[in-house]
Design an enzyme around this catalytic site. Structure first.
Site, PDB file in Angstrom:
ATOM      1  N   THR A 102      -3.339  17.859 -19.981  1.00  0.00           N
ATOM      2  CA  THR A 102      -4.286  16.930 -19.358  1.00  0.00           C
ATOM      3  C   THR A 102      -3.626  15.823 -18.570  1.00  0.00           C
ATOM      4  OG1 THR A 102      -4.447  15.549 -21.309  1.00  0.00           O
ATOM      5  CG2 THR A 102      -5.964  17.371 -21.152  1.00  0.00           C
TER       6      THR A 102
ATOM      7  N   ASN B 253     -15.804   7.297 -12.062  1.00  0.00           N
ATOM      8  CA  ASN B 253     -15.874   8.735 -11.840  1.00  0.00           C
ATOM      9  C   ASN B 253     -17.021   9.143 -10.947  1.00  0.00           C
ATOM     10  OD1 ASN B 253     -13.799  10.325 -13.618  1.00  0.00           O
ATOM     11  ND2 ASN B 253     -14.398   8.548 -14.804  1.00  0.00           N
TER      12      ASN B 253
ATOM     13  N   SER C  94     -14.798   9.171  -3.068  1.00  0.00           N
ATOM     14  CA  SER C  94     -14.747   8.291  -1.903  1.00  0.00           C
ATOM     15  C   SER C  94     -13.461   7.484  -1.888  1.00  0.00           C
ATOM     16  CB  SER C  94     -15.932   7.337  -1.924  1.00  0.00           C
ATOM     17  OG  SER C  94     -15.890   6.521  -3.087  1.00  0.00           O
TER      18      SER C  94
ATOM     19  N   GLU D 154      -9.598   5.553 -17.719  1.00  0.00           N
ATOM     20  CA  GLU D 154     -10.437   4.937 -16.689  1.00  0.00           C
ATOM     21  C   GLU D 154     -11.555   4.081 -17.285  1.00  0.00           C
ATOM     22  OE1 GLU D 154     -11.496   8.559 -14.879  1.00  0.00           O
ATOM     23  OE2 GLU D 154      -9.840   8.571 -13.452  1.00  0.00           O
TER      24      GLU D 154
ATOM     25  N   THR E  75      -2.485   8.572  -9.425  1.00  0.00           N
ATOM     26  CA  THR E  75      -3.736   8.727  -8.667  1.00  0.00           C
ATOM     27  C   THR E  75      -4.651   7.553  -9.036  1.00  0.00           C
ATOM     28  OG1 THR E  75      -4.504  10.270 -10.376  1.00  0.00           O
ATOM     29  CG2 THR E  75      -3.607  11.225  -8.364  1.00  0.00           C
TER      30      THR E  75
ATOM     31  N   LYS F  13       1.583  10.938 -15.501  1.00  0.00           N
ATOM     32  CA  LYS F  13       0.446  10.371 -14.803  1.00  0.00           C
ATOM     33  C   LYS F  13      -0.812  10.887 -15.476  1.00  0.00           C
ATOM     34  CE  LYS F  13      -2.144  11.788 -12.217  1.00  0.00           C
ATOM     35  NZ  LYS F  13      -3.587  12.242 -12.388  1.00  0.00           N
TER      36      LYS F  13
END
EC number: 2.3.1.35
Length: 383
Positions: free
Chosen positions: A179, A378, A383, A259, A146, A168
Protein backbone atom coordinates in the site's frame (compact mmCIF):
# COMPACT_ATOMS: atom_id res chain seq x y z
CA UNK A 1 19.30 9.35 7.68
CA UNK A 2 18.49 8.25 4.13
CA UNK A 3 18.61 5.31 1.75
CA UNK A 4 22.18 6.31 0.91
CA UNK A 5 23.33 6.03 4.53
CA UNK A 6 24.35 2.39 3.93
CA UNK A 7 27.55 2.13 1.90
CA UNK A 8 27.37 1.22 -1.77
CA UNK A 9 24.37 3.28 -2.83
CA UNK A 10 23.79 6.48 -4.76
CA UNK A 11 20.48 8.24 -5.29
CA UNK A 12 18.93 11.29 -6.89
CA UNK A 13 15.60 13.07 -7.13
CA UNK A 14 14.89 15.44 -10.01
CA UNK A 15 12.19 17.34 -11.86
CA UNK A 16 11.05 15.41 -14.93
CA UNK A 17 8.05 17.61 -15.68
CA UNK A 18 5.33 15.11 -14.74
CA UNK A 19 3.86 17.22 -11.93
CA UNK A 20 2.06 20.43 -12.79
CA UNK A 21 3.55 21.97 -9.65
CA UNK A 22 7.08 21.70 -11.00
CA UNK A 23 8.16 19.70 -7.95
CA UNK A 24 10.59 16.79 -8.03
CA UNK A 25 8.91 13.77 -9.55
CA UNK A 26 11.53 11.19 -10.52
CA UNK A 27 13.91 9.30 -8.25
CA UNK A 28 16.71 6.88 -9.00
CA UNK A 29 18.50 4.58 -6.55
CA UNK A 30 21.53 2.61 -7.71
CA UNK A 31 23.31 -0.25 -5.95
CA UNK A 32 27.04 -0.01 -6.72
CA UNK A 33 27.77 -3.31 -5.03
CA UNK A 34 29.89 -5.33 -4.69
CA UNK A 35 26.78 -7.55 -4.33
CA UNK A 36 23.36 -6.96 -5.83
CA UNK A 37 21.05 -9.29 -3.93
CA UNK A 38 17.45 -8.17 -3.65
CA UNK A 39 13.91 -9.12 -2.66
CA UNK A 40 10.54 -7.50 -3.29
CA UNK A 41 6.89 -7.76 -2.39
CA UNK A 42 4.05 -6.30 -4.41
CA UNK A 43 0.39 -5.42 -4.08
CA UNK A 44 -2.05 -8.33 -3.93
CA UNK A 45 -4.52 -6.30 -5.97
CA UNK A 46 -5.38 -8.30 -9.10
CA UNK A 47 -5.56 -5.02 -11.01
CA UNK A 48 -1.86 -4.25 -11.29
CA UNK A 49 -0.12 -1.30 -12.91
CA UNK A 50 2.39 -1.66 -15.73
CA UNK A 51 5.44 -1.11 -13.47
CA UNK A 52 4.26 -3.99 -11.26
CA UNK A 53 3.88 -6.30 -14.24
CA UNK A 54 7.41 -5.39 -15.34
CA UNK A 55 9.06 -5.53 -11.93
CA UNK A 56 7.53 -8.86 -10.93
CA UNK A 57 9.58 -10.43 -13.70
CA UNK A 58 12.72 -8.44 -12.88
CA UNK A 59 12.94 -9.66 -9.28
CA UNK A 60 12.59 -13.38 -9.96
CA UNK A 61 16.36 -13.97 -10.08
CA UNK A 62 16.99 -12.10 -6.83
CA UNK A 63 19.16 -9.46 -8.51
CA UNK A 64 18.22 -5.77 -8.65
CA UNK A 65 20.84 -3.12 -9.39
CA UNK A 66 18.65 -0.02 -9.67
CA UNK A 67 15.18 1.23 -8.80
CA UNK A 68 13.59 4.11 -10.70
CA UNK A 69 10.44 5.72 -9.35
CA UNK A 70 8.15 8.45 -10.63
CA UNK A 71 5.29 10.35 -9.03
CA UNK A 72 2.68 12.23 -10.98
CA UNK A 73 1.07 9.27 -12.74
CA UNK A 74 0.52 5.61 -11.85
CA UNK A 75 0.89 4.26 -15.42
CA UNK A 76 -1.97 1.88 -14.64
CA UNK A 77 -4.58 0.98 -17.23
CA UNK A 78 -2.79 2.94 -19.89
CA UNK A 79 -2.74 0.08 -22.44
CA UNK A 80 0.18 -1.55 -24.25
CA UNK A 81 1.79 1.85 -24.79
CA UNK A 82 1.97 2.30 -21.03
CA UNK A 83 3.86 -0.96 -20.62
CA UNK A 84 6.23 0.11 -23.39
CA UNK A 85 6.85 3.31 -21.44
CA UNK A 86 7.83 1.24 -18.39
CA UNK A 87 10.13 -0.87 -20.55
CA UNK A 88 11.68 2.20 -22.15
CA UNK A 89 12.39 3.74 -18.75
CA UNK A 90 14.09 0.55 -17.57
CA UNK A 91 16.16 0.44 -20.75
CA UNK A 92 17.20 4.06 -20.31
CA UNK A 93 18.31 3.43 -16.73
CA UNK A 94 20.18 0.32 -17.83
CA UNK A 95 21.96 2.18 -20.63
CA UNK A 96 23.10 5.00 -18.35
CA UNK A 97 24.14 2.79 -15.43
CA UNK A 98 25.73 0.14 -17.66
CA UNK A 99 23.55 -2.81 -16.58
CA UNK A 100 20.78 -4.94 -18.05
CA UNK A 101 17.19 -3.68 -18.12
CA UNK A 102 16.23 -6.94 -16.44
CA UNK A 103 17.93 -5.70 -13.28
CA UNK A 104 15.88 -2.47 -13.03
CA UNK A 105 12.76 -2.25 -10.87
CA UNK A 106 10.32 0.44 -12.04
CA UNK A 107 7.78 2.09 -9.72
CA UNK A 108 5.11 4.68 -10.47
CA UNK A 109 2.58 6.46 -8.30
CA UNK A 110 -0.24 8.90 -8.98
CA UNK A 111 -3.57 8.80 -10.76
CA UNK A 112 -4.78 5.62 -12.46
CA UNK A 113 -5.44 6.00 -16.18
CA UNK A 114 -2.94 8.83 -16.61
CA UNK A 115 -0.34 8.21 -19.31
CA UNK A 116 3.05 9.55 -18.28
CA UNK A 117 4.93 11.50 -20.93
CA UNK A 118 7.63 9.11 -22.11
CA UNK A 119 9.98 11.80 -23.34
CA UNK A 120 9.78 13.58 -19.99
CA UNK A 121 10.49 10.33 -18.16
CA UNK A 122 13.50 9.47 -20.30
CA UNK A 123 14.92 12.97 -19.94
CA UNK A 124 14.29 12.68 -16.21
CA UNK A 125 16.27 9.44 -16.07
CA UNK A 126 19.19 11.20 -17.73
CA UNK A 127 18.99 14.07 -15.28
CA UNK A 128 18.74 11.68 -12.32
CA UNK A 129 21.73 9.69 -13.49
CA UNK A 130 23.79 12.85 -13.80
CA UNK A 131 22.72 13.87 -10.28
CA UNK A 132 23.43 10.53 -8.60
CA UNK A 133 25.29 11.06 -5.34
CA UNK A 134 26.06 9.31 -2.07
CA UNK A 135 24.08 12.07 -0.34
CA UNK A 136 21.14 12.04 -2.74
CA UNK A 137 18.73 10.19 -0.47
CA UNK A 138 16.77 13.24 0.67
CA UNK A 139 16.09 14.38 -2.88
CA UNK A 140 14.98 10.89 -3.88
CA UNK A 141 12.54 10.70 -0.96
CA UNK A 142 11.05 14.06 -1.92
CA UNK A 143 10.63 13.05 -5.56
CA UNK A 144 8.29 10.13 -4.80
CA UNK A 145 5.79 12.19 -2.77
CA UNK A 146 2.23 12.66 -4.07
CA UNK A 147 -0.31 13.67 -1.42
CA UNK A 148 2.33 13.15 1.26
CA UNK A 149 2.88 16.22 3.43
CA UNK A 150 6.38 15.08 4.41
CA UNK A 151 8.96 12.62 3.12
CA UNK A 152 9.39 9.37 5.03
CA UNK A 153 12.88 8.04 5.75
CA UNK A 154 14.58 5.76 8.26
CA UNK A 155 17.99 4.38 9.18
CA UNK A 156 18.64 1.42 11.50
CA UNK A 157 22.19 0.73 12.60
CA UNK A 158 23.55 -2.80 12.98
CA UNK A 159 26.96 -3.99 14.20
CA UNK A 160 29.08 -2.45 11.45
CA UNK A 161 26.26 -2.48 8.91
CA UNK A 162 23.08 -0.50 8.45
CA UNK A 163 19.67 -0.33 6.80
CA UNK A 164 18.22 2.75 5.11
CA UNK A 165 14.75 3.28 3.73
CA UNK A 166 12.32 5.69 2.12
CA UNK A 167 8.58 5.43 1.60
CA UNK A 168 5.69 7.33 0.11
CA UNK A 169 2.04 7.01 0.98
CA UNK A 170 -0.71 9.00 2.64
CA UNK A 171 -3.83 7.21 1.46
CA UNK A 172 -4.96 3.87 -0.02
CA UNK A 173 -3.25 2.26 2.95
CA UNK A 174 -4.45 -1.33 3.22
CA UNK A 175 -2.54 -4.61 3.34
CA UNK A 176 -1.16 -7.31 1.03
CA UNK A 177 1.14 -5.66 0.32
CA UNK A 178 2.36 -2.81 0.85
CA UNK A 179 0.00 0.00 0.00
CA UNK A 180 2.82 2.38 -0.77
CA UNK A 181 6.18 2.62 -2.53
CA UNK A 182 9.14 1.64 -0.36
CA UNK A 183 12.83 1.27 -1.19
CA UNK A 184 15.12 -0.22 1.45
CA UNK A 185 18.90 -0.49 1.24
CA UNK A 186 21.49 -2.31 3.31
CA UNK A 187 25.26 -2.64 3.13
CA UNK A 188 25.13 -5.98 4.92
CA UNK A 189 25.99 -9.17 3.07
CA UNK A 190 22.63 -10.93 2.78
CA UNK A 191 21.84 -13.53 0.07
CA UNK A 192 18.66 -12.99 -1.92
CA UNK A 193 16.86 -15.96 -0.36
CA UNK A 194 17.54 -14.63 3.13
CA UNK A 195 16.47 -11.14 2.07
CA UNK A 196 13.18 -12.56 0.83
CA UNK A 197 12.58 -14.44 4.09
CA UNK A 198 13.45 -11.40 6.20
CA UNK A 199 11.38 -8.99 4.10
CA UNK A 200 8.25 -11.13 4.24
CA UNK A 201 8.63 -11.56 8.00
CA UNK A 202 9.10 -7.80 8.42
CA UNK A 203 6.24 -6.69 6.20
CA UNK A 204 3.85 -9.20 7.76
CA UNK A 205 3.89 -7.33 11.08
CA UNK A 206 4.38 -3.79 9.77
CA UNK A 207 3.01 -2.70 6.39
CA UNK A 208 0.52 -5.58 6.30
CA UNK A 209 -0.92 -4.42 9.63
CA UNK A 210 -1.41 -0.84 8.42
CA UNK A 211 -5.03 -0.38 7.36
CA UNK A 212 -5.73 3.31 7.05
CA UNK A 213 -8.78 3.22 4.79
CA UNK A 214 -9.18 -0.35 3.54
CA UNK A 215 -8.29 0.70 -0.02
CA UNK A 216 -5.59 -1.33 -1.77
CA UNK A 217 -3.46 0.36 -4.41
CA UNK A 218 -2.58 -1.04 -7.84
CA UNK A 219 1.08 0.02 -7.65
CA UNK A 220 2.40 -0.98 -4.23
CA UNK A 221 6.00 -2.14 -4.11
CA UNK A 222 8.54 -2.79 -1.37
CA UNK A 223 12.05 -3.54 -2.62
CA UNK A 224 15.15 -4.19 -0.53
CA UNK A 225 18.65 -4.18 -2.04
CA UNK A 226 21.85 -5.42 -0.38
CA UNK A 227 25.19 -4.00 -1.54
CA UNK A 228 27.42 -6.08 0.72
CA UNK A 229 29.71 -3.04 0.95
CA UNK A 230 30.21 -3.43 4.71
CA UNK A 231 31.67 -6.90 4.21
CA UNK A 232 29.68 -8.06 7.26
CA UNK A 233 27.19 -10.93 7.24
CA UNK A 234 24.73 -10.57 10.13
CA UNK A 235 22.75 -13.51 11.40
CA UNK A 236 19.38 -13.87 9.75
CA UNK A 237 17.51 -13.24 13.04
CA UNK A 238 19.54 -10.06 13.69
CA UNK A 239 18.96 -8.79 10.18
CA UNK A 240 15.25 -9.64 10.28
CA UNK A 241 14.87 -7.78 13.58
CA UNK A 242 16.56 -4.67 12.17
CA UNK A 243 14.55 -4.84 8.94
CA UNK A 244 11.33 -5.21 10.92
CA UNK A 245 12.29 -2.15 12.96
CA UNK A 246 12.87 -0.15 9.76
CA UNK A 247 9.60 -1.29 8.16
CA UNK A 248 7.61 -0.58 11.32
CA UNK A 249 9.12 2.89 11.62
CA UNK A 250 8.20 3.69 8.01
CA UNK A 251 4.70 2.25 8.48
CA UNK A 252 4.11 4.50 11.48
CA UNK A 253 5.34 7.51 9.50
CA UNK A 254 2.81 6.63 6.78
CA UNK A 255 0.06 6.34 9.38
CA UNK A 256 0.89 9.71 10.91
CA UNK A 257 0.64 11.30 7.47
CA UNK A 258 -2.65 9.62 6.51
CA UNK A 259 -4.78 12.06 4.53
CA UNK A 260 -6.67 14.39 6.84
CA UNK A 261 -6.43 12.14 9.92
CA UNK A 262 -6.75 13.54 13.44
CA UNK A 263 -6.02 10.30 15.32
CA UNK A 264 -3.73 7.30 14.92
CA UNK A 265 -5.45 4.23 16.34
CA UNK A 266 -3.73 1.04 17.50
CA UNK A 267 -6.20 -1.86 17.75
CA UNK A 268 -4.76 -4.77 19.74
CA UNK A 269 -6.56 -8.09 20.05
CA UNK A 270 -5.52 -10.27 22.99
CA UNK A 271 -6.09 -13.94 23.81
CA UNK A 272 -7.24 -14.98 20.37
CA UNK A 273 -7.29 -18.60 19.22
CA UNK A 274 -4.67 -17.77 16.56
CA UNK A 275 -2.72 -14.80 15.27
CA UNK A 276 -4.74 -14.86 12.05
CA UNK A 277 -7.97 -14.57 14.05
CA UNK A 278 -6.52 -11.73 16.10
CA UNK A 279 -5.63 -9.89 12.89
CA UNK A 280 -9.07 -10.58 11.41
CA UNK A 281 -10.83 -9.03 14.40
CA UNK A 282 -8.51 -6.04 14.63
CA UNK A 283 -8.82 -5.38 10.91
CA UNK A 284 -12.61 -5.58 11.05
CA UNK A 285 -12.64 -2.80 13.64
CA UNK A 286 -10.05 -0.80 11.68
CA UNK A 287 -12.29 -0.87 8.61
CA UNK A 288 -15.47 0.20 10.39
CA UNK A 289 -16.37 3.67 9.20
CA UNK A 290 -18.80 3.93 12.11
CA UNK A 291 -16.03 3.26 14.64
CA UNK A 292 -13.56 5.56 12.87
CA UNK A 293 -16.15 8.36 12.73
CA UNK A 294 -16.83 7.88 16.45
CA UNK A 295 -13.16 8.35 17.27
CA UNK A 296 -13.12 11.51 15.16
CA UNK A 297 -16.06 12.75 17.25
CA UNK A 298 -14.29 11.79 20.51
CA UNK A 299 -17.02 9.24 21.23
CA UNK A 300 -15.77 6.04 22.98
CA UNK A 301 -18.49 3.99 21.32
CA UNK A 302 -17.42 0.45 22.23
CA UNK A 303 -20.64 -0.98 20.80
CA UNK A 304 -19.26 -0.35 17.33
CA UNK A 305 -16.19 -2.38 18.28
CA UNK A 306 -18.27 -5.38 19.31
CA UNK A 307 -20.44 -5.06 16.20
CA UNK A 308 -17.32 -5.22 14.02
CA UNK A 309 -15.91 -8.24 15.86
CA UNK A 310 -19.22 -10.00 15.29
CA UNK A 311 -18.76 -9.92 11.52
CA UNK A 312 -15.64 -12.12 11.70
CA UNK A 313 -15.19 -15.90 11.80
CA UNK A 314 -12.91 -15.71 14.85
CA UNK A 315 -13.43 -17.93 17.89
CA UNK A 316 -15.08 -16.09 20.80
CA UNK A 317 -18.16 -16.01 23.00
CA UNK A 318 -20.29 -13.02 21.96
CA UNK A 319 -21.46 -12.71 25.57
CA UNK A 320 -17.93 -12.56 27.02
CA UNK A 321 -15.86 -9.85 25.32
CA UNK A 322 -13.82 -7.11 27.00
CA UNK A 323 -12.90 -3.78 25.37
CA UNK A 324 -10.67 -0.96 26.62
CA UNK A 325 -10.15 2.44 25.03
CA UNK A 326 -7.08 4.40 26.05
CA UNK A 327 -6.71 2.14 29.06
CA UNK A 328 -10.29 2.42 30.30
CA UNK A 329 -12.17 -0.93 30.28
CA UNK A 330 -15.47 0.41 29.01
CA UNK A 331 -16.81 -3.09 28.35
CA UNK A 332 -16.48 -6.26 30.44
CA UNK A 333 -18.23 -9.54 29.61
CA UNK A 334 -19.97 -7.76 26.72
CA UNK A 335 -21.70 -5.35 29.10
CA UNK A 336 -21.03 -1.75 30.20
CA UNK A 337 -18.17 -1.47 32.69
CA UNK A 338 -16.10 1.62 33.51
CA UNK A 339 -17.56 5.05 32.76
CA UNK A 340 -16.89 5.86 29.07
CA UNK A 341 -16.88 9.58 29.85
CA UNK A 342 -13.50 9.04 31.53
CA UNK A 343 -11.95 8.04 28.19
CA UNK A 344 -9.84 10.93 26.91
CA UNK A 345 -9.87 10.95 23.10
CA UNK A 346 -8.27 14.35 22.74
CA UNK A 347 -4.72 12.98 22.27
CA UNK A 348 -3.76 12.05 18.73
CA UNK A 349 -2.78 8.50 19.73
CA UNK A 350 -5.66 6.17 20.57
CA UNK A 351 -5.44 2.58 21.79
CA UNK A 352 -8.19 -0.01 21.60
CA UNK A 353 -7.68 -3.34 23.39
CA UNK A 354 -9.96 -6.31 22.78
CA UNK A 355 -9.85 -9.50 24.85
CA UNK A 356 -11.38 -12.48 23.03
CA UNK A 357 -10.65 -14.96 25.86
CA UNK A 358 -10.18 -17.79 23.37
CA UNK A 359 -6.43 -18.51 23.39
CA UNK A 360 -3.05 -16.85 23.80
CA UNK A 361 -2.43 -15.22 20.40
CA UNK A 362 -2.36 -11.47 19.85
CA UNK A 363 -1.93 -8.93 17.06
CA UNK A 364 -2.10 -5.18 16.47
CA UNK A 365 -3.51 -3.38 13.44
CA UNK A 366 -3.06 0.36 12.98
CA UNK A 367 -5.60 2.71 11.44
CA UNK A 368 -6.80 6.32 11.71
CA UNK A 369 -10.07 8.14 12.18
CA UNK A 370 -12.48 9.17 9.44
CA UNK A 371 -12.48 12.96 9.14
CA UNK A 372 -14.07 15.70 7.06
CA UNK A 373 -10.59 16.47 5.73
CA UNK A 374 -10.13 12.89 4.46
CA UNK A 375 -13.38 13.06 2.50
CA UNK A 376 -12.52 16.48 1.12
CA UNK A 377 -9.00 15.54 0.04
CA UNK A 378 -10.09 12.38 -1.73
CA UNK A 379 -13.04 14.08 -3.39
CA UNK A 380 -10.73 16.74 -4.81
CA UNK A 381 -7.68 14.58 -5.60
CA UNK A 382 -8.13 14.43 -9.37
CA UNK A 383 -8.05 18.22 -9.60
Amino acid sequence: MTITSPAGFRAAGVVAGLKSTGAKDLALVVNDGPTHDSASVFTANRCKANPILWSQEVVKDGVVRAVVLNSGGANCYTGPDGFQTTHAVAEQVATRVGIGAGDVVVCSTGLIGLANDRDHLLAGVDAAYDALAADGGNAAAEAIMTTDSVSKQVVVEGAGWSIGGMAKGAGMLAPQLATMLVVITTDAVVPAADLDQALRAATRVSFDRLDSDGCMSTNDTVTVMASGASGITPSLPDFTEALTQACTDLAMQLLRDAEGADHEIAITVLNAASEDEAVECARSVARSNLFKAAVFGHDPNWGRVLASIGTTQATFDPADLDVAMNGVWVCRNSTPAEDPTTVDLEPREVSVTIDLKSGDARATVWTNDLTHAYVHENSAYSS
